[in-house]
Design a protein around this motif. Structure first.
Motif, PDB file in Angstrom:
ATOM      1  N   ILE A   1     -26.208 -20.855 -41.765  1.00  0.00           N
ATOM      2  CA  ILE A   1     -25.926 -19.796 -40.785  1.00  0.00           C
ATOM      3  C   ILE A   1     -25.624 -20.398 -39.421  1.00  0.00           C
ATOM      4  O   ILE A   1     -24.678 -19.980 -38.744  1.00  0.00           O
ATOM      5  N   THR A   2     -26.388 -21.397 -39.010  1.00  0.00           N
ATOM      6  CA  THR A   2     -26.151 -22.030 -37.713  1.00  0.00           C
ATOM      7  C   THR A   2     -24.761 -22.644 -37.664  1.00  0.00           C
ATOM      8  O   THR A   2     -24.078 -22.570 -36.638  1.00  0.00           O
ATOM      9  N   ALA A   3     -24.324 -23.246 -38.764  1.00  0.00           N
ATOM     10  CA  ALA A   3     -22.985 -23.831 -38.812  1.00  0.00           C
ATOM     11  C   ALA A   3     -21.896 -22.770 -38.698  1.00  0.00           C
ATOM     12  O   ALA A   3     -20.806 -23.044 -38.191  1.00  0.00           O
ATOM     13  N   LEU A   4     -22.188 -21.557 -39.160  1.00  0.00           N
ATOM     14  CA  LEU A   4     -21.193 -20.483 -39.112  1.00  0.00           C
ATOM     15  C   LEU A   4     -21.185 -19.722 -37.789  1.00  0.00           C
ATOM     16  O   LEU A   4     -20.180 -19.096 -37.440  1.00  0.00           O
ATOM     17  N   LEU A   5     -22.288 -19.753 -37.064  1.00  0.00           N
ATOM     18  CA  LEU A   5     -22.335 -19.025 -35.795  1.00  0.00           C
ATOM     19  C   LEU A   5     -21.426 -19.689 -34.758  1.00  0.00           C
ATOM     20  O   LEU A   5     -21.299 -20.910 -34.726  1.00  0.00           O
ATOM     21  N   PRO A   6     -20.816 -18.891 -33.890  1.00  0.00           N
ATOM     22  CA  PRO A   6     -19.929 -19.444 -32.860  1.00  0.00           C
ATOM     23  C   PRO A   6     -20.717 -20.061 -31.699  1.00  0.00           C
ATOM     24  O   PRO A   6     -20.856 -19.470 -30.626  1.00  0.00           O
ATOM     25  N   LEU A   7     -21.226 -21.264 -31.922  1.00  0.00           N
ATOM     26  CA  LEU A   7     -22.076 -21.942 -30.941  1.00  0.00           C
ATOM     27  C   LEU A   7     -21.354 -23.055 -30.187  1.00  0.00           C
ATOM     28  O   LEU A   7     -21.868 -23.552 -29.188  1.00  0.00           O
ATOM     29  N   THR A   8     -20.179 -23.467 -30.669  1.00  0.00           N
ATOM     30  CA  THR A   8     -19.394 -24.514 -30.017  1.00  0.00           C
ATOM     31  C   THR A   8     -18.033 -23.935 -29.640  1.00  0.00           C
ATOM     32  O   THR A   8     -17.661 -22.855 -30.107  1.00  0.00           O
ATOM     33  N   GLU A   9     -17.293 -24.673 -28.826  1.00  0.00           N
ATOM     34  CA  GLU A   9     -15.951 -24.193 -28.450  1.00  0.00           C
ATOM     35  C   GLU A   9     -15.082 -23.984 -29.683  1.00  0.00           C
ATOM     36  O   GLU A   9     -14.396 -22.979 -29.804  1.00  0.00           O
ATOM     37  N   GLU A  10     -15.092 -24.960 -30.605  1.00  0.00           N
ATOM     38  CA  GLU A  10     -14.260 -24.846 -31.799  1.00  0.00           C
ATOM     39  C   GLU A  10     -14.681 -23.658 -32.652  1.00  0.00           C
ATOM     40  O   GLU A  10     -13.843 -22.872 -33.100  1.00  0.00           O
ATOM     41  N   SER A  11     -15.991 -23.500 -32.875  1.00  0.00           N
ATOM     42  CA  SER A  11     -16.427 -22.388 -33.725  1.00  0.00           C
ATOM     43  C   SER A  11     -16.247 -21.046 -33.024  1.00  0.00           C
ATOM     44  O   SER A  11     -16.030 -20.028 -33.681  1.00  0.00           O
ATOM     45  N   ARG A  12     -16.288 -21.020 -31.676  1.00  0.00           N
ATOM     46  CA  ARG A  12     -16.001 -19.766 -30.956  1.00  0.00           C
ATOM     47  C   ARG A  12     -14.538 -19.381 -31.137  1.00  0.00           C
ATOM     48  O   ARG A  12     -14.216 -18.204 -31.361  1.00  0.00           O
ATOM     49  N   ALA A  13     -13.641 -20.358 -31.033  1.00  0.00           N
ATOM     50  CA  ALA A  13     -12.214 -20.066 -31.237  1.00  0.00           C
ATOM     51  C   ALA A  13     -11.982 -19.561 -32.656  1.00  0.00           C
ATOM     52  O   ALA A  13     -11.284 -18.561 -32.857  1.00  0.00           O
ATOM     53  N   ASP A  14     -12.599 -20.226 -33.640  1.00  0.00           N
ATOM     54  CA  ASP A  14     -12.465 -19.771 -35.029  1.00  0.00           C
ATOM     55  C   ASP A  14     -13.077 -18.381 -35.205  1.00  0.00           C
ATOM     56  O   ASP A  14     -12.537 -17.543 -35.924  1.00  0.00           O
ATOM     57  N   GLY A  15     -14.209 -18.131 -34.545  1.00  0.00           N
ATOM     58  CA  GLY A  15     -14.863 -16.828 -34.627  1.00  0.00           C
ATOM     59  C   GLY A  15     -14.002 -15.712 -34.060  1.00  0.00           C
ATOM     60  O   GLY A  15     -13.945 -14.614 -34.637  1.00  0.00           O
ATOM     61  N   ARG A  16     -13.326 -15.990 -32.946  1.00  0.00           N
ATOM     62  CA  ARG A  16     -12.439 -14.969 -32.374  1.00  0.00           C
ATOM     63  C   ARG A  16     -11.293 -14.658 -33.323  1.00  0.00           C
ATOM     64  O   ARG A  16     -10.895 -13.498 -33.485  1.00  0.00           O
ATOM     65  N   VAL A  17     -10.753 -15.677 -33.972  1.00  0.00           N
ATOM     66  CA  VAL A  17      -9.666 -15.461 -34.931  1.00  0.00           C
ATOM     67  C   VAL A  17     -10.181 -14.676 -36.138  1.00  0.00           C
ATOM     68  O   VAL A  17      -9.540 -13.730 -36.594  1.00  0.00           O
ATOM     69  N   ALA A  18     -11.359 -15.046 -36.647  1.00  0.00           N
ATOM     70  CA  ALA A  18     -11.929 -14.325 -37.798  1.00  0.00           C
ATOM     71  C   ALA A  18     -12.167 -12.861 -37.452  1.00  0.00           C
ATOM     72  O   ALA A  18     -11.864 -11.966 -38.253  1.00  0.00           O
ATOM     73  N   LEU A  19     -12.688 -12.609 -36.257  1.00  0.00           N
ATOM     74  CA  LEU A  19     -12.932 -11.236 -35.822  1.00  0.00           C
ATOM     75  C   LEU A  19     -11.622 -10.466 -35.709  1.00  0.00           C
ATOM     76  O   LEU A  19     -11.514  -9.322 -36.166  1.00  0.00           O
ATOM     77  N   ALA A  20     -10.625 -11.101 -35.129  1.00  0.00           N
ATOM     78  CA  ALA A  20      -9.312 -10.459 -35.004  1.00  0.00           C
ATOM     79  C   ALA A  20      -8.722 -10.184 -36.391  1.00  0.00           C
ATOM     80  O   ALA A  20      -8.137  -9.129 -36.632  1.00  0.00           O
ATOM     81  N   PHE A  21      -8.899 -11.123 -37.307  1.00  0.00           N
ATOM     82  CA  PHE A  21      -8.387 -10.942 -38.657  1.00  0.00           C
ATOM     83  C   PHE A  21      -9.077  -9.774 -39.357  1.00  0.00           C
ATOM     84  O   PHE A  21      -8.432  -8.975 -40.038  1.00  0.00           O
ATOM     85  N   LEU A  22     -10.396  -9.650 -39.178  1.00  0.00           N
ATOM     86  CA  LEU A  22     -11.111  -8.528 -39.793  1.00  0.00           C
ATOM     87  C   LEU A  22     -10.608  -7.196 -39.251  1.00  0.00           C
ATOM     88  O   LEU A  22     -10.439  -6.234 -40.008  1.00  0.00           O
ATOM     89  N   ALA A  23     -10.357  -7.142 -37.944  1.00  0.00           N
ATOM     90  CA  ALA A  23      -9.814  -5.912 -37.361  1.00  0.00           C
ATOM     91  C   ALA A  23      -8.415  -5.639 -37.916  1.00  0.00           C
ATOM     92  O   ALA A  23      -8.067  -4.493 -38.220  1.00  0.00           O
ATOM     93  N   TYR A  24      -7.625  -6.685 -38.051  1.00  0.00           N
ATOM     94  CA  TYR A  24      -6.263  -6.572 -38.575  1.00  0.00           C
ATOM     95  C   TYR A  24      -6.284  -6.035 -40.010  1.00  0.00           C
ATOM     96  O   TYR A  24      -5.521  -5.146 -40.364  1.00  0.00           O
ATOM     97  N   THR A  25      -7.181  -6.574 -40.839  1.00  0.00           N
ATOM     98  CA  THR A  25      -7.218  -6.160 -42.237  1.00  0.00           C
ATOM     99  C   THR A  25      -7.910  -4.810 -42.442  1.00  0.00           C
ATOM    100  O   THR A  25      -7.764  -4.210 -43.505  1.00  0.00           O
TER     101      THR A  25
END
Length: 195
Positions: free
Chosen positions: A93-117
């Motif tokens: 879970i810690t690895a998946l949480l947006p805790l770093t710059e890279e994982s925050r960027a990926d998290g924003r994309v994942a969130l946007a993708f969920l809204a898109y779908t």
């Protein structure tokens, strides 16, 4: 002799550009033209590799999933051989949480993708099966009497991710909430069940 182009590498370059545009401006700003400009290529080249925006989005989400999996693999490998289920679940879970710059960027994309779908279910074909597999995996890590809580654990992770992305929670607060929830499932981390 013409230069050989690695198709996967080129598609990944375009997906990375899509993710940068989506992370900065939201998914509604993603267009073939904007992605091409961000990638430093022509719109025709983007269309050569992706016929539709949905295809481009699905590939970008695959890149995000691959990065997330790499973070999980790295975090779990640092636990050593046969870690206790609580530690394994926390590391995942810690690895998946947006805790770093890279994982925050990926998290924003994942969130946007969920809204898109959410309004384009056909663009989200494989996610239901992946979610079911993840729930089953988490259930296998929980004490037998708590396996029904697996979906709740994932919902907690998603909620903490949203709060981290939105700035409502700091990393410390999110991890404290995670640990409190894990305590409720396994007992305190320093107790026999928590180790």
């Amino acid at each position: 002799m013409p230069k050989r182009v690695d198709r996967h590498e080129r598609r990944t370059l375009i997906a990375d550009a899509l993710m940068r545009v989506a992370a900065r401006q939201g998914l509604e700003a993603v267009s073939l033209r904007h992605v091409a400009t961000e990638a430093g290529v022509s719109p025709g080249l983007v269309q050569h590799y992706f016929r539709t925006k949905d295809e481009m989005m699905a590939f970008a989400m695959g890149v995000v999933r691959d990065r997330s999996q790499a973070r999980i693999t790295d975090a779990v490998s640092r636990l050593g051989e046969d870690p206790p289920p609580r530690q394994l679940l926390r590391a995942m879970i810690t690895a998946l949480l947006p805790l770093t710059e890279e994982s925050r960027a990926d998290g924003r994309v994942a969130l946007a993708f969920l809204a898109y779908t959410a309004v384009r279910p056909e663009a989200n074909a494989g996610t239901r099966e992946e979610t079911g597999q993840l729930v089953d995996f988490v259930a296998g890590l929980l004490p037998a009497s708590r396996r029904d809580a697996a979906a709740g654990v994932l919902a907690l992770m998603e909620g903490l991710g949203l709060y981290l992305l939105g700035g409502q929670y700091s990393a410390e607060r999110a991890l404290a909430a995670l640990d409190t929830h894990l305590d409720s499932l396994y007992g305190p981390a320093d107790g026999p069940a928590g180790r």
